[in-house]
Write an enzyme that holds these catalytic residues in place. Structure first.
Site, PDB file in Angstrom:
ATOM      1  N   LYS A 214       0.827  -1.222   0.000  1.00 19.84           N
ATOM      2  CA  LYS A 214       0.000   0.000   0.000  1.00 19.84           C
ATOM      3  C   LYS A 214       0.853   1.260   0.000  1.00 19.84           C
ATOM      4  O   LYS A 214       2.029   1.259   0.338  1.00 19.84           O
ATOM      5  CB  LYS A 214      -0.988  -0.041   1.158  1.00 19.84           C
ATOM      6  CG  LYS A 214      -2.095  -1.068   0.829  1.00 19.84           C
ATOM      7  CD  LYS A 214      -3.366  -0.879   1.565  1.00 19.84           C
ATOM      8  CE  LYS A 214      -4.407  -1.862   0.991  1.00 19.84           C
ATOM      9  NZ  LYS A 214      -5.408  -2.247   1.985  1.00 19.84           N
ATOM     10  N   ARG A 253      -3.670 -10.153   4.824  1.00 24.10           N
ATOM     11  CA  ARG A 253      -4.075 -10.170   3.404  1.00 24.10           C
ATOM     12  C   ARG A 253      -2.896  -9.671   2.583  1.00 24.10           C
ATOM     13  O   ARG A 253      -2.460  -8.535   2.756  1.00 24.10           O
ATOM     14  CB  ARG A 253      -5.287  -9.256   3.235  1.00 24.10           C
ATOM     15  CG  ARG A 253      -5.879  -9.212   1.839  1.00 24.10           C
ATOM     16  CD  ARG A 253      -7.078  -8.272   1.787  1.00 24.10           C
ATOM     17  NE  ARG A 253      -7.687  -8.265   0.477  1.00 24.10           N
ATOM     18  CZ  ARG A 253      -7.270  -7.506  -0.529  1.00 24.10           C
ATOM     19  NH1 ARG A 253      -6.235  -6.696  -0.380  1.00 24.10           N
ATOM     20  NH2 ARG A 253      -7.872  -7.556  -1.694  1.00 24.10           N
TER      21      ARG A 253
HETATM   22  N1  HH2 Z   1      -7.547  -3.710   0.569  1.00 26.49           N
HETATM   23  C1  HH2 Z   1      -7.868  -3.752  -0.731  1.00 26.49           C
HETATM   24  C2  HH2 Z   1      -8.966  -4.492  -1.180  1.00 26.49           C
HETATM   25  N2  HH2 Z   1      -9.719  -5.206  -0.314  1.00 26.49           N
HETATM   26  N3  HH2 Z   1     -10.162  -5.927   1.878  1.00 26.49           N
HETATM   27  C3  HH2 Z   1      -9.876  -5.892   3.189  1.00 26.49           C
HETATM   28  N4  HH2 Z   1     -10.622  -6.592   4.050  1.00 26.49           N
HETATM   29  N5  HH2 Z   1      -8.825  -5.163   3.680  1.00 26.49           N
HETATM   30  C4  HH2 Z   1      -8.029  -4.427   2.872  1.00 26.49           C
HETATM   31  O1  HH2 Z   1      -7.100  -3.763   3.383  1.00 26.49           O
HETATM   32  C5  HH2 Z   1      -8.310  -4.424   1.469  1.00 26.49           C
HETATM   33  C6  HH2 Z   1      -9.413  -5.190   1.004  1.00 26.49           C
HETATM   34  C7  HH2 Z   1      -7.043  -2.972  -1.706  1.00 26.49           C
HETATM   35  O2  HH2 Z   1      -5.989  -3.720  -2.198  1.00 26.49           O
HETATM   36  P1  HH2 Z   1      -5.992  -4.549  -3.572  1.00 26.49           P
HETATM   37  O3  HH2 Z   1      -7.041  -5.615  -3.581  1.00 26.49           O
HETATM   38  O4  HH2 Z   1      -4.615  -5.046  -3.818  1.00 26.49           O
HETATM   39  O5  HH2 Z   1      -6.285  -3.468  -4.698  1.00 26.49           O
HETATM   40  P2  HH2 Z   1      -7.589  -2.974  -5.470  1.00 26.49           P
HETATM   41  O6  HH2 Z   1      -8.584  -2.519  -4.484  1.00 26.49           O
HETATM   42  O7  HH2 Z   1      -7.065  -1.875  -6.359  1.00 26.49           O
HETATM   43  O8  HH2 Z   1      -8.135  -4.136  -6.266  1.00 26.49           O
END
Ligand code: HH2
Length: 271
Positions: A214, A253
Protein backbone atom coordinates in the site's frame (compact mmCIF):
# COMPACT_ATOMS: atom_id res chain seq x y z
CA UNK A 1 -17.33 -20.64 7.85
CA UNK A 2 -13.54 -20.49 7.78
CA UNK A 3 -11.60 -21.85 10.79
CA UNK A 4 -8.55 -19.78 11.75
CA UNK A 5 -5.26 -21.50 12.57
CA UNK A 6 -4.49 -21.41 16.28
CA UNK A 7 -0.72 -20.98 16.22
CA UNK A 8 -0.25 -18.13 13.72
CA UNK A 9 -2.30 -15.65 11.65
CA UNK A 10 -4.06 -17.01 8.57
CA UNK A 11 -2.67 -15.83 5.24
CA UNK A 12 -5.16 -14.54 2.69
CA UNK A 13 -3.76 -14.38 -0.85
CA UNK A 14 -5.00 -11.49 -3.02
CA UNK A 15 -6.46 -12.35 -6.42
CA UNK A 16 -7.90 -9.39 -8.28
CA UNK A 17 -9.75 -10.27 -11.49
CA UNK A 18 -9.80 -6.62 -12.57
CA UNK A 19 -8.18 -4.45 -15.24
CA UNK A 20 -7.36 -1.65 -12.78
CA UNK A 21 -6.28 -2.89 -9.32
CA UNK A 22 -3.35 -0.86 -8.05
CA UNK A 23 -0.86 -3.72 -7.91
CA UNK A 24 -2.05 -6.79 -9.84
CA UNK A 25 -4.59 -5.08 -12.16
CA UNK A 26 -4.83 -6.75 -15.58
CA UNK A 27 -2.65 -9.73 -14.60
CA UNK A 28 -5.49 -12.20 -14.06
CA UNK A 29 -8.30 -10.90 -16.24
CA UNK A 30 -8.59 -14.20 -18.01
CA UNK A 31 -10.32 -16.78 -15.73
CA UNK A 32 -7.79 -19.53 -16.38
CA UNK A 33 -4.85 -17.23 -15.53
CA UNK A 34 -6.67 -16.20 -12.34
CA UNK A 35 -7.36 -19.81 -11.34
CA UNK A 36 -3.69 -20.75 -11.92
CA UNK A 37 -2.57 -17.77 -9.83
CA UNK A 38 -4.91 -18.82 -7.01
CA UNK A 39 -3.61 -22.41 -7.06
CA UNK A 40 -0.02 -21.14 -7.10
CA UNK A 41 -0.68 -18.99 -4.03
CA UNK A 42 -2.11 -22.04 -2.23
CA UNK A 43 1.06 -23.99 -3.06
CA UNK A 44 3.10 -21.09 -1.68
CA UNK A 45 1.26 -21.29 1.64
CA UNK A 46 -1.92 -19.23 1.48
CA UNK A 47 -4.76 -20.41 3.72
CA UNK A 48 -7.48 -18.80 1.62
CA UNK A 49 -7.78 -16.78 -1.57
CA UNK A 50 -9.58 -13.44 -1.71
CA UNK A 51 -11.16 -13.05 -5.15
CA UNK A 52 -12.16 -9.52 -6.14
CA UNK A 53 -13.82 -8.20 -9.29
CA UNK A 54 -13.93 -4.49 -8.51
CA UNK A 55 -10.93 -2.35 -7.69
CA UNK A 56 -11.22 -0.19 -4.58
CA UNK A 57 -8.00 1.75 -5.16
CA UNK A 58 -8.35 5.51 -4.65
CA UNK A 59 -10.18 7.02 -7.62
CA UNK A 60 -11.45 3.67 -8.97
CA UNK A 61 -14.76 3.67 -10.81
CA UNK A 62 -17.55 1.38 -9.64
CA UNK A 63 -18.56 -1.66 -11.73
CA UNK A 64 -22.06 -3.16 -11.86
CA UNK A 65 -22.99 -6.52 -10.36
CA UNK A 66 -23.28 -8.21 -13.76
CA UNK A 67 -19.73 -7.33 -14.77
CA UNK A 68 -18.36 -8.14 -11.31
CA UNK A 69 -20.03 -11.58 -11.44
CA UNK A 70 -18.75 -12.21 -14.95
CA UNK A 71 -15.21 -11.64 -13.68
CA UNK A 72 -15.30 -13.52 -10.38
CA UNK A 73 -17.81 -16.36 -10.60
CA UNK A 74 -15.86 -18.79 -12.83
CA UNK A 75 -12.79 -18.24 -10.65
CA UNK A 76 -14.64 -18.77 -7.36
CA UNK A 77 -16.34 -21.88 -8.75
CA UNK A 78 -13.14 -23.44 -10.08
CA UNK A 79 -11.06 -22.75 -6.96
CA UNK A 80 -13.80 -23.89 -4.56
CA UNK A 81 -14.34 -27.08 -6.55
CA UNK A 82 -10.65 -27.88 -6.05
CA UNK A 83 -11.05 -27.49 -2.29
CA UNK A 84 -9.52 -24.01 -2.04
CA UNK A 85 -11.05 -21.86 0.70
CA UNK A 86 -12.32 -18.77 -1.13
CA UNK A 87 -13.22 -15.33 0.12
CA UNK A 88 -15.24 -13.00 -2.10
CA UNK A 89 -14.17 -9.35 -1.95
CA UNK A 90 -17.40 -7.49 -2.66
CA UNK A 91 -19.79 -4.92 -1.26
CA UNK A 92 -22.75 -6.20 -3.27
CA UNK A 93 -25.19 -8.66 -1.72
CA UNK A 94 -26.07 -10.08 -5.14
CA UNK A 95 -22.41 -10.88 -5.88
CA UNK A 96 -21.87 -12.29 -2.38
CA UNK A 97 -24.93 -14.53 -2.64
CA UNK A 98 -23.89 -16.04 -5.98
CA UNK A 99 -20.27 -16.45 -4.88
CA UNK A 100 -21.41 -18.23 -1.69
CA UNK A 101 -23.60 -20.53 -3.79
CA UNK A 102 -20.51 -21.22 -5.94
CA UNK A 103 -18.58 -22.30 -2.86
CA UNK A 104 -17.06 -19.17 -1.26
CA UNK A 105 -16.67 -19.40 2.54
CA UNK A 106 -15.95 -15.79 3.46
CA UNK A 107 -17.51 -12.47 2.42
CA UNK A 108 -14.94 -9.69 2.58
CA UNK A 109 -16.94 -6.46 2.50
CA UNK A 110 -14.89 -3.24 2.44
CA UNK A 111 -18.15 -1.31 2.95
CA UNK A 112 -19.02 -3.22 6.18
CA UNK A 113 -22.56 -4.14 5.08
CA UNK A 114 -23.59 -0.84 3.47
CA UNK A 115 -25.76 -2.90 1.12
CA UNK A 116 -28.90 -3.45 3.19
CA UNK A 117 -29.29 -7.05 1.96
CA UNK A 118 -25.75 -8.15 2.82
CA UNK A 119 -26.37 -9.08 6.48
CA UNK A 120 -29.29 -11.32 5.59
CA UNK A 121 -27.36 -13.06 2.79
CA UNK A 122 -24.43 -13.75 5.13
CA UNK A 123 -26.58 -14.74 8.11
CA UNK A 124 -28.48 -17.23 5.95
CA UNK A 125 -25.28 -18.72 4.52
CA UNK A 126 -23.59 -18.92 7.94
CA UNK A 127 -20.38 -17.74 6.28
CA UNK A 128 -17.49 -15.81 7.82
CA UNK A 129 -17.64 -12.05 7.17
CA UNK A 130 -14.96 -9.38 7.25
CA UNK A 131 -16.22 -5.89 8.10
CA UNK A 132 -13.80 -3.13 7.09
CA UNK A 133 -13.59 0.55 8.00
CA UNK A 134 -13.55 3.04 5.14
CA UNK A 135 -14.06 6.79 5.35
CA UNK A 136 -16.04 7.95 2.31
CA UNK A 137 -15.90 5.93 -0.91
CA UNK A 138 -13.02 4.94 -3.18
CA UNK A 139 -13.61 7.82 -5.61
CA UNK A 140 -13.13 10.48 -2.93
CA UNK A 141 -11.68 8.84 0.18
CA UNK A 142 -8.13 10.18 -0.16
CA UNK A 143 -9.23 13.82 -0.43
CA UNK A 144 -7.97 15.17 2.87
CA UNK A 145 -9.26 12.54 5.34
CA UNK A 146 -9.49 13.87 8.92
CA UNK A 147 -9.95 12.27 12.32
CA UNK A 148 -9.66 13.57 15.88
CA UNK A 149 -8.44 10.17 17.11
CA UNK A 150 -8.17 7.72 14.22
CA UNK A 151 -7.71 4.59 16.36
CA UNK A 152 -10.68 5.33 18.64
CA UNK A 153 -12.91 6.33 15.73
CA UNK A 154 -12.10 3.22 13.69
CA UNK A 155 -12.56 1.01 16.78
CA UNK A 156 -15.95 2.47 17.64
CA UNK A 157 -17.14 2.20 14.01
CA UNK A 158 -16.07 -1.45 13.81
CA UNK A 159 -17.70 -2.30 17.12
CA UNK A 160 -20.96 -0.69 15.96
CA UNK A 161 -20.90 -2.49 12.57
CA UNK A 162 -20.10 -5.84 14.18
CA UNK A 163 -22.90 -5.45 16.74
CA UNK A 164 -25.35 -4.52 14.04
CA UNK A 165 -24.30 -7.56 11.97
CA UNK A 166 -24.91 -9.72 15.05
CA UNK A 167 -28.35 -8.16 15.52
CA UNK A 168 -29.09 -9.02 11.89
CA UNK A 169 -28.34 -12.68 12.61
CA UNK A 170 -24.63 -13.10 11.85
CA UNK A 171 -22.98 -15.31 14.44
CA UNK A 172 -20.44 -13.41 16.54
CA UNK A 173 -17.85 -16.12 15.97
CA UNK A 174 -18.14 -15.56 12.20
CA UNK A 175 -17.15 -11.88 12.31
CA UNK A 176 -13.72 -10.45 11.51
CA UNK A 177 -12.92 -6.74 11.65
CA UNK A 178 -10.42 -4.72 9.63
CA UNK A 179 -9.12 -1.14 10.08
CA UNK A 180 -9.05 -0.62 6.29
CA UNK A 181 -5.46 0.49 5.78
CA UNK A 182 -5.40 3.10 2.98
CA UNK A 183 -9.17 3.60 2.85
CA UNK A 184 -9.70 7.29 3.66
CA UNK A 185 -6.48 7.57 5.66
CA UNK A 186 -3.20 9.45 5.38
CA UNK A 187 0.14 7.70 5.87
CA UNK A 188 0.12 8.94 9.49
CA UNK A 189 -3.35 7.49 10.09
CA UNK A 190 -2.22 4.13 8.69
CA UNK A 191 0.87 4.13 10.89
CA UNK A 192 -1.22 4.90 13.99
CA UNK A 193 -3.61 2.04 13.16
CA UNK A 194 -0.86 -0.56 12.68
CA UNK A 195 1.03 0.62 15.79
CA UNK A 196 -2.13 0.41 17.89
CA UNK A 197 -3.67 -2.66 16.37
CA UNK A 198 -3.83 -4.21 19.85
CA UNK A 199 -6.63 -1.75 20.64
CA UNK A 200 -8.70 -3.23 17.81
CA UNK A 201 -7.78 -6.79 18.80
CA UNK A 202 -9.14 -5.91 22.28
CA UNK A 203 -12.64 -5.67 20.75
CA UNK A 204 -12.42 -9.45 20.69
CA UNK A 205 -13.14 -10.13 17.04
CA UNK A 206 -10.32 -11.53 14.88
CA UNK A 207 -8.56 -8.61 13.17
CA UNK A 208 -7.65 -8.80 9.47
CA UNK A 209 -4.96 -6.44 8.19
CA UNK A 210 -4.21 -5.51 4.59
CA UNK A 211 -1.01 -3.49 4.32
CA UNK A 212 0.35 -5.28 1.26
CA UNK A 213 2.18 -2.90 -1.14
CA UNK A 214 0.00 0.00 0.00
CA UNK A 215 0.99 3.57 -0.71
CA UNK A 216 1.89 4.57 2.87
CA UNK A 217 4.80 2.10 2.59
CA UNK A 218 5.91 3.78 -0.62
CA UNK A 219 5.80 7.16 1.10
CA UNK A 220 7.65 6.09 4.23
CA UNK A 221 10.44 4.38 2.27
CA UNK A 222 10.51 6.97 -0.53
CA UNK A 223 8.86 10.35 -0.19
CA UNK A 224 5.44 11.92 -0.71
CA UNK A 225 6.65 13.27 -4.06
CA UNK A 226 8.48 10.11 -5.09
CA UNK A 227 6.97 7.10 -3.33
CA UNK A 228 8.47 3.67 -3.96
CA UNK A 229 6.45 1.83 -6.61
CA UNK A 230 4.12 -1.04 -5.58
CA UNK A 231 6.65 -3.64 -6.79
CA UNK A 232 9.33 -2.03 -4.58
CA UNK A 233 7.32 -2.36 -1.38
CA UNK A 234 8.01 -5.98 -0.35
CA UNK A 235 10.31 -5.29 2.62
CA UNK A 236 8.06 -2.51 3.89
CA UNK A 237 5.06 -4.82 3.54
CA UNK A 238 6.72 -7.62 5.49
CA UNK A 239 7.87 -5.24 8.23
CA UNK A 240 4.34 -3.86 8.63
CA UNK A 241 2.91 -7.39 8.67
CA UNK A 242 5.35 -8.42 11.42
CA UNK A 243 4.23 -5.51 13.58
CA UNK A 244 0.58 -6.33 12.88
CA UNK A 245 1.15 -9.98 13.81
CA UNK A 246 2.88 -9.02 17.07
CA UNK A 247 -0.01 -6.66 17.86
CA UNK A 248 -2.54 -9.46 17.48
CA UNK A 249 -3.63 -9.65 13.79
CA UNK A 250 -5.33 -12.98 13.06
CA UNK A 251 -5.54 -12.69 9.27
CA UNK A 252 -2.98 -11.10 6.94
CA UNK A 253 -4.08 -10.17 3.40
CA UNK A 254 -1.10 -10.19 1.05
CA UNK A 255 0.06 -10.26 -2.57
CA UNK A 256 3.47 -11.87 -1.89
CA UNK A 257 2.37 -15.18 -0.45
CA UNK A 258 5.61 -17.14 -0.17
CA UNK A 259 7.51 -14.32 1.58
CA UNK A 260 4.54 -13.53 3.81
CA UNK A 261 4.06 -17.14 4.83
CA UNK A 262 7.73 -17.53 5.78
CA UNK A 263 7.67 -14.30 7.72
CA UNK A 264 4.51 -15.28 9.59
CA UNK A 265 6.00 -18.68 10.48
CA UNK A 266 9.24 -17.10 11.73
CA UNK A 267 7.44 -14.54 13.87
CA UNK A 268 5.18 -17.28 15.27
CA UNK A 269 8.25 -19.35 16.16
CA UNK A 270 9.87 -16.41 17.95
CA UNK A 271 6.89 -15.10 19.89
N1 HH2 B 1 -7.55 -3.71 0.57
C1 HH2 B 1 -7.87 -3.75 -0.73
C2 HH2 B 1 -8.97 -4.49 -1.18
N2 HH2 B 1 -9.72 -5.21 -0.31
N3 HH2 B 1 -10.16 -5.93 1.88
C3 HH2 B 1 -9.88 -5.89 3.19
N4 HH2 B 1 -10.62 -6.59 4.05
N5 HH2 B 1 -8.82 -5.16 3.68
C4 HH2 B 1 -8.03 -4.43 2.87
O1 HH2 B 1 -7.10 -3.76 3.38
C5 HH2 B 1 -8.31 -4.42 1.47
C6 HH2 B 1 -9.41 -5.19 1.00
C7 HH2 B 1 -7.04 -2.97 -1.71
O2 HH2 B 1 -5.99 -3.72 -2.20
P1 HH2 B 1 -5.99 -4.55 -3.57
O3 HH2 B 1 -7.04 -5.62 -3.58
O4 HH2 B 1 -4.62 -5.05 -3.82
O5 HH2 B 1 -6.28 -3.47 -4.70
P2 HH2 B 1 -7.59 -2.97 -5.47
O6 HH2 B 1 -8.58 -2.52 -4.48
O7 HH2 B 1 -7.06 -1.87 -6.36
O8 HH2 B 1 -8.14 -4.14 -6.27
Amino acid sequence: MFALPLDRPALMGILNVTPDSFSDGGLHLDASAAIDAGLRMMEEGADLIDVGGESTRPGAEAVDAREELRRVLPVVEALASKGVPVSIDTGKAEVAEKALAAGAMVVNDVTAFSDADMAEVCARAGCTVCLMHMKGDPRTMQQNPRYTDVVAEVASYLRERAESAEEAGVNRSNIWIDPGIGFGKTAEHNVALVKNLDQLAALDYPVLVGVSRKSFIGRILGSAEQPLLPEQRLEGTLAAQVVAQLKGAKVIRAHDVLSSRRTIAMVAALS
